[in-house]
Design an enzyme around this catalytic site. Structure first.
Site, PDB file in Angstrom:
ATOM      1  N   SER A   1      15.482  28.080  24.134  1.00  0.00           N
ATOM      2  CA  SER A   1      15.842  27.637  25.568  1.00  0.00           C
ATOM      3  C   SER A   1      15.184  27.873  26.655  1.00  0.00           C
ATOM      4  O   SER A   1      14.329  28.942  26.913  1.00  0.00           O
ATOM      5  CB  SER A   1      17.390  27.847  25.723  1.00  0.00           C
ATOM      6  OG  SER A   1      17.342  29.390  26.112  1.00  0.00           O
ATOM      7  N   GLU A  38       7.690  27.025  23.658  1.00  0.00           N
ATOM      8  CA  GLU A  38       8.288  25.777  23.505  1.00  0.00           C
ATOM      9  C   GLU A  38       9.622  25.535  23.484  1.00  0.00           C
ATOM     10  O   GLU A  38      10.457  26.170  22.840  1.00  0.00           O
ATOM     11  CB  GLU A  38       8.009  25.530  21.643  1.00  0.00           C
ATOM     12  CG  GLU A  38       8.084  24.078  21.480  1.00  0.00           C
ATOM     13  CD  GLU A  38       9.361  23.528  21.227  1.00  0.00           C
ATOM     14  OE1 GLU A  38       9.944  22.785  22.234  1.00  0.00           O
ATOM     15  OE2 GLU A  38      10.063  23.769  20.272  1.00  0.00           O
TER      16      GLU A  38
END
Length: 266
Positions: free
Chosen positions: A15, A36
């Site tokens: 997240s 990412e």
């Protein structure tokens, strides 16, 4: 672990809030990082798009992993001329999905990760409907235990609905209608995220023009699956730093060194 002097690189997939925390902690040692993080992918459908292809690829982009994918399409921005047909066709396909336990042969969609995921999906759907969205199609969920969320298509979703700004991470497609290309791009880019985007059109000039203006690390043109092991995977803005996959992913783990020296007599 981040304080260990042996550590030279941190790669994280997860997240955006956790990514921000790890970046702060990595700053103390100026660690090299790859992030990412989350996404809020727009799926743009223009009037000239092939309707059957657009719906098929939309279902792939939305329902991959039951909607629990960082590159999953979240906001479906559909031009007014094709919007009625697109909403009806996608709503019909969503309503036909059989939801149930994964060990049942006819199951098309299993449960979400946990009860918090279900609560978030429910909240986003209720908020959108309260603001004027219309349910264009929804499936039944089974009685009994399990963290199930109904596959749902919402049409006429207003720009101020929470689902237009938050990653739903579930099987809900929010359709927001637009009239002009400039309007679609403005709505698509109106997010802190920039991981993936999707464009459906029959004209290559439109595809190239729109893709160039979308603030995203990856753009799927007339396809709902952008991941390729040989291609760079990653985003911009709050969706992360660096790339995974392809030669670009290998470069993330290499140090560039420049040597400047005079000639040698051999």
């Amino acid at each position: 672990m981040l304080a260990d002097p042996r550590l030279r690189k941190l790669s994280f997939t997860g997240s955006t809030p956790v990514g921000r925390l790890l970046l702060q902690q990595s700053g103390a040692r100026v660690l090299r990082t790859s992030m990412e993080l989350g996404g809020n992918a727009p799926f743009l459908v223009f009037d000239d798009a092939d309707l059957d292809l657009a719906v098929r690829e939309a279902m792939i982009a939305k329902m991959r992993l039951g909607g629990q994918s960082c590159v999953g399409a979240n906001r479906f921005l559909v031009q007014e001329g094709i919007a009625d047909a697109f909403a009806a066709a996608m709503g019909e396909q969503m309503a036909a999905i059989r939801v149930g336990p994964p060990d049942r042969e006819d199951t098309g969609l299993g449960p979400l990760a946990d009860h918090r995921a279900v609560d978030k999906v429910r909240h986003l759907v209720e908020d959108a409907v309260a603001r004027g969205a219309v349910v264009a199609g929804t499936a039944d969920i089974p009685d009994g235990p399990g963290h199930y969320a109904a596959p749902t298509v919402l049409d006429h979703v207003p720009a101020d609905a929470a689902i237009m700004h938050e990653e739903v991470f579930g099987p809900v497609a929010a359709i927001h209608r637009f009239s002009t290309e400039a309007e679609a791009i403005a709505v698509a880019n109106n997010t802190e995220h920039g991981l993936a985007s999707y464009v459906m059109t029959s004209h290559i000039d439109c595809a190239r023009r729109v893709a160039a203006r979308l603030q995203a690390g990856m753009v799927g043109i007339n396809r709902g699956l952008v991941s390729e092991v040989a291609a760079p995977f990653g985003g911009v803005k709050q969706s992360g730093l660096g790339r995974e996959g392809g030669p670009e992913g290998l470069h993330e783990y290499q140090q560039l060194k420049y040597l400047s020296m005079p000639g040698f007599n051999t």
